[in-house]
Motif scaffolding. Structure first.
Motif, PDB file in Angstrom:
ATOM      1  N   ASP A 161      20.674  13.794  25.821  1.00  0.00           N
ATOM      2  CA  ASP A 161      19.681  13.012  25.671  1.00  0.00           C
ATOM      3  C   ASP A 161      19.809  11.822  24.796  1.00  0.00           C
ATOM      4  N   TRP A 162      19.832  10.748  25.331  1.00  0.00           N
ATOM      5  CA  TRP A 162      20.322   9.323  24.643  1.00  0.00           C
ATOM      6  C   TRP A 162      19.173   8.694  24.125  1.00  0.00           C
ATOM      7  N   ASN A 163      18.053   9.157  24.074  1.00  0.00           N
ATOM      8  CA  ASN A 163      16.753   8.441  23.653  1.00  0.00           C
ATOM      9  C   ASN A 163      16.153   9.154  22.379  1.00  0.00           C
ATOM     10  N   ASN A 164      16.801   9.523  21.700  1.00  0.00           N
ATOM     11  CA  ASN A 164      16.416   9.915  20.360  1.00  0.00           C
ATOM     12  C   ASN A 164      16.224   8.802  19.244  1.00  0.00           C
ATOM     13  N   PHE A 165      15.513   8.131  19.420  1.00  0.00           N
ATOM     14  CA  PHE A 165      15.137   6.950  18.575  1.00  0.00           C
ATOM     15  C   PHE A 165      13.985   7.385  17.547  1.00  0.00           C
ATOM     16  N   GLY A 166      14.277   7.165  16.055  1.00  0.00           N
ATOM     17  CA  GLY A 166      13.399   7.741  15.353  1.00  0.00           C
ATOM     18  C   GLY A 166      12.620   6.777  14.415  1.00  0.00           C
ATOM     19  N   PRO A 167      11.649   5.904  14.503  1.00  0.00           N
ATOM     20  CA  PRO A 167      11.197   4.924  13.726  1.00  0.00           C
ATOM     21  C   PRO A 167      10.750   5.484  12.488  1.00  0.00           C
ATOM     22  N   ARG A 168      10.812   4.803  11.448  1.00  0.00           N
ATOM     23  CA  ARG A 168      10.133   5.158   9.952  1.00  0.00           C
ATOM     24  C   ARG A 168       9.630   4.018   9.343  1.00  0.00           C
ATOM     25  N   ILE A 169       8.347   4.218   8.895  1.00  0.00           N
ATOM     26  CA  ILE A 169       7.700   3.091   7.934  1.00  0.00           C
ATOM     27  C   ILE A 169       6.912   3.814   6.745  1.00  0.00           C
ATOM     28  N   SER A 170       7.006   3.349   5.442  1.00  0.00           N
ATOM     29  CA  SER A 170       6.500   3.717   4.560  1.00  0.00           C
ATOM     30  C   SER A 170       6.110   2.517   3.477  1.00  0.00           C
ATOM     31  N   ALA A 171       5.186   2.665   2.629  1.00  0.00           N
ATOM     32  CA  ALA A 171       4.920   1.679   1.567  1.00  0.00           C
ATOM     33  C   ALA A 171       4.399   2.385   0.477  1.00  0.00           C
ATOM     34  N   ALA A 172       4.652   1.925  -0.681  1.00  0.00           N
ATOM     35  CA  ALA A 172       4.164   2.332  -2.032  1.00  0.00           C
ATOM     36  C   ALA A 172       3.453   0.890  -2.771  1.00  0.00           C
ATOM     37  N   TYR A 173       2.356   1.224  -3.235  1.00  0.00           N
ATOM     38  CA  TYR A 173       1.499   0.307  -3.791  1.00  0.00           C
ATOM     39  C   TYR A 173       0.996   0.771  -5.187  1.00  0.00           C
ATOM     40  N   SER A 174       1.115  -0.035  -5.990  1.00  0.00           N
ATOM     41  CA  SER A 174       0.671   0.325  -7.423  1.00  0.00           C
ATOM     42  C   SER A 174      -0.571  -0.576  -7.729  1.00  0.00           C
ATOM     43  N   PRO A 175      -1.700  -0.126  -7.757  1.00  0.00           N
ATOM     44  CA  PRO A 175      -2.922  -1.055  -7.834  1.00  0.00           C
ATOM     45  C   PRO A 175      -2.876  -1.669  -9.358  1.00  0.00           C
ATOM     46  N   ASP A 176      -3.706  -3.089  -9.626  1.00  0.00           N
ATOM     47  CA  ASP A 176      -3.762  -3.433 -10.566  1.00  0.00           C
ATOM     48  C   ASP A 176      -5.042  -3.942 -10.937  1.00  0.00           C
ATOM     49  N   PHE A 177      -5.986  -3.152 -11.480  1.00  0.00           N
ATOM     50  CA  PHE A 177      -7.383  -3.676 -11.675  1.00  0.00           C
ATOM     51  C   PHE A 177      -7.810  -4.200 -13.088  1.00  0.00           C
ATOM     52  N   GLU A 178      -7.927  -5.097 -13.538  1.00  0.00           N
ATOM     53  CA  GLU A 178      -8.327  -5.247 -14.984  1.00  0.00           C
ATOM     54  C   GLU A 178      -9.552  -4.659 -15.472  1.00  0.00           C
ATOM     55  N   ASP A 179     -10.437  -4.429 -14.642  1.00  0.00           N
ATOM     56  CA  ASP A 179     -11.872  -3.853 -15.020  1.00  0.00           C
ATOM     57  C   ASP A 179     -12.525  -3.076 -13.932  1.00  0.00           C
ATOM     58  N   GLY A 180     -13.797  -2.768 -14.362  1.00  0.00           N
ATOM     59  CA  GLY A 180     -14.655  -2.207 -13.378  1.00  0.00           C
ATOM     60  C   GLY A 180     -14.049  -0.614 -13.022  1.00  0.00           C
ATOM     61  N   ILE A 181     -15.051  -0.221 -11.914  1.00  0.00           N
ATOM     62  CA  ILE A 181     -14.797   1.199 -11.565  1.00  0.00           C
ATOM     63  C   ILE A 181     -13.333   1.597 -11.093  1.00  0.00           C
ATOM     64  N   LEU A 182     -12.803   0.446 -10.413  1.00  0.00           N
ATOM     65  CA  LEU A 182     -11.419   0.782  -9.747  1.00  0.00           C
ATOM     66  C   LEU A 182     -10.527   0.840 -10.868  1.00  0.00           C
ATOM     67  N   ASN A 183     -10.723   0.127 -12.065  1.00  0.00           N
ATOM     68  CA  ASN A 183      -9.654   0.043 -13.092  1.00  0.00           C
ATOM     69  C   ASN A 183      -9.901   1.681 -13.599  1.00  0.00           C
TER      70      ASN A 183
END
Length: 394
Positions: A282-304
């Motif tokens: 089998d020559w077709n073993n291609f494995g894509p990968r994607i990921s992300a890391a996000y650090s929120p930055d909320f100054e105030d409110g409920i999200l903070n």
């Protein structure tokens, strides 16, 4: 590590388990420049064990299970795996590029005595009449004048076992054959030696992108090639028609009203013979990968309140596609359990012997050679088929 086991009898040899695995690794880190680093690694792991049996004699037995040893057979295996990796990291602006390779060279060498010896026993059920020939005394009834001259209910099998042992002649015989790579029969006690191998090669590329101060995105692609497992010394066989294809042909025959009844044959296979192996590459073993890391930055409110400021929490997510390898277990299981190959077995049919005009071979001792009591297969040639002769195969 040596692990002794209890002997079958107090004064007989005992089996032994011996294990000696080891591994080592070496690496070299080369800082080519402040932004360009190469890491090379080599490692080897080597599993080795020997499950040493307690007998190198034919398996001879009485129906009430008396025998001098447990007749466990020696199995030894050595599995070295070489692993070579090389990884390059290159920092360019807010990108960190990585690319490299992972190479695995795997061998599996096995020596087995499991099917190297013949087997013979005194089984009353194999006499003509399914054991009736071994009935030396009748069953007790209400009219029996002497209860010492008959057997009580539930004791028939015990009496038959004892009578068969006293007669001292084999009723059930099996011959195990091990053939060399040219198809010639080897002497009794010759082990089956197999050496399986496979190679695995992988390449990958990855970009770790610092998109913003609080967002990192990773994207990559891995490509791998796993060679079909093969037997190095020529002891490899495979069906001439894959079972999947065979079933498809049966379905097509049923749909057209033309029954498909072609025999399944086993032939030599693998690189040793310049033929296809257990399965296609089998020559077709291609494995894509994607990921992300996000650090929120909320100054105030409920999200903070929920996430805090930058660095207080990190949200991660990703996706990758992986490929597993299946060949090692497939090759070993097929070699051990295949009945058409470089090992074979023949067993006498039930009801062959009686106690009058067709008696079985006489027991002469625990070191007795019994090969030749059944027709001996001196040579084999491929492809092989099990004959459709209607013979009884109990």
């Amino acid at each position: 590590d040596h692990e002794g086991q209890l002997p079958y009898w107090p004064d007989t040899p005992s089996a032994m388990y011996w294990s000696h695995p080891w591994g080592l690794a070496a690496s070299h880190n080369w800082m080519i420049s402040p932004t360009f680093i190469n890491t090379f690694r080599y490692g080897i792991t080597r599993q080795a064990f020997s499950d040493q049996g307690d007998s190198a004699l034919n398996d001879l037995w009485f129906r009430f299970y008396f025998q001098p040893q447990e007749n466990s057979r020696t199995l030894s295996r050595t599995t070295p795996m070489h692993n070579i990796t090389d990884d390059i990291s290159w920092i360019k602006g807010n990108h960190t590029f990585q690319f490299g390779t992972n190479i695995r060279i795997i061998n599996n060498d096995r020596t087995s005595y499991a099917n190297s010896y013949d087997d013979a026993g005194m089984n009353p059920s194999f006499y003509q009449g399914s054991g009736a020939a071994a009935d030396s005394i009748p069953a007790c009834t209400d009219d029996s004048p002497d209860l010492s001259a008959c057997y009580a209910p539930g004791q028939r099998d015990i009496i038959r076992n004892a009578a068969t042992a006293l007669i001292g002649r084999y009723t059930q015989i099996s011959s195990n054959y091990i053939f060399d790579v040219d198809g010639g029969l080897t002497p009794s006690g010759t082990p089956a030696i197999r050496g399986f191998a496979t190679n695995e090669f992988e390449l990958y590329f990855e970009d770790s992108w610092q998109a913003t101060n609080n967002l990192t995105v990773n994207m990559g692609l891995r490509w791998g090639v796993n060679t079909p497992v093969w037997e190095k010394n020529g002891f490899q066989t495979a069906p001439t028609i894959g079972l999947g294809e065979y079933f498809d042909r049966r379905v097509a025959g049923a749909a057209s009203g033309n029954p498909y009844t072609e025999s399944i044959a086993v032939d030599t296979a693998g690189p040793y013979y310049g033929k296809p192996g257990f399965y296609e590459q089998d020559w077709n073993n291609f494995g894509p990968r994607i990921s992300a890391a996000y650090s929120p930055d909320f100054e105030d409110g409920i999200l903070n309140t929920l996430f805090g400021e930058r660095g207080d929490s990190v949200i991660r997510g990703g996706f990758s596609m992986m490929y597993d390898r299946i060949g090692s277990a497939l090759a070993v299981s097929f070699d051990l359990k295949n009945t058409l190959g470089f090992s074979a077995a023949e067993e006498i049919s039930a009801n062959t012997y009686n106690t009058t005009d067709n008696i079985g071979p006489l027991f002469t001792g625990w070191d007795q050679q019994i090969r030749g009591y059944l027709p001996v297969t001196e040579n084999i040639s491929f492809p092989l088929e099990k004959p459709a002769d209607g013979a009884r195969r109990i």
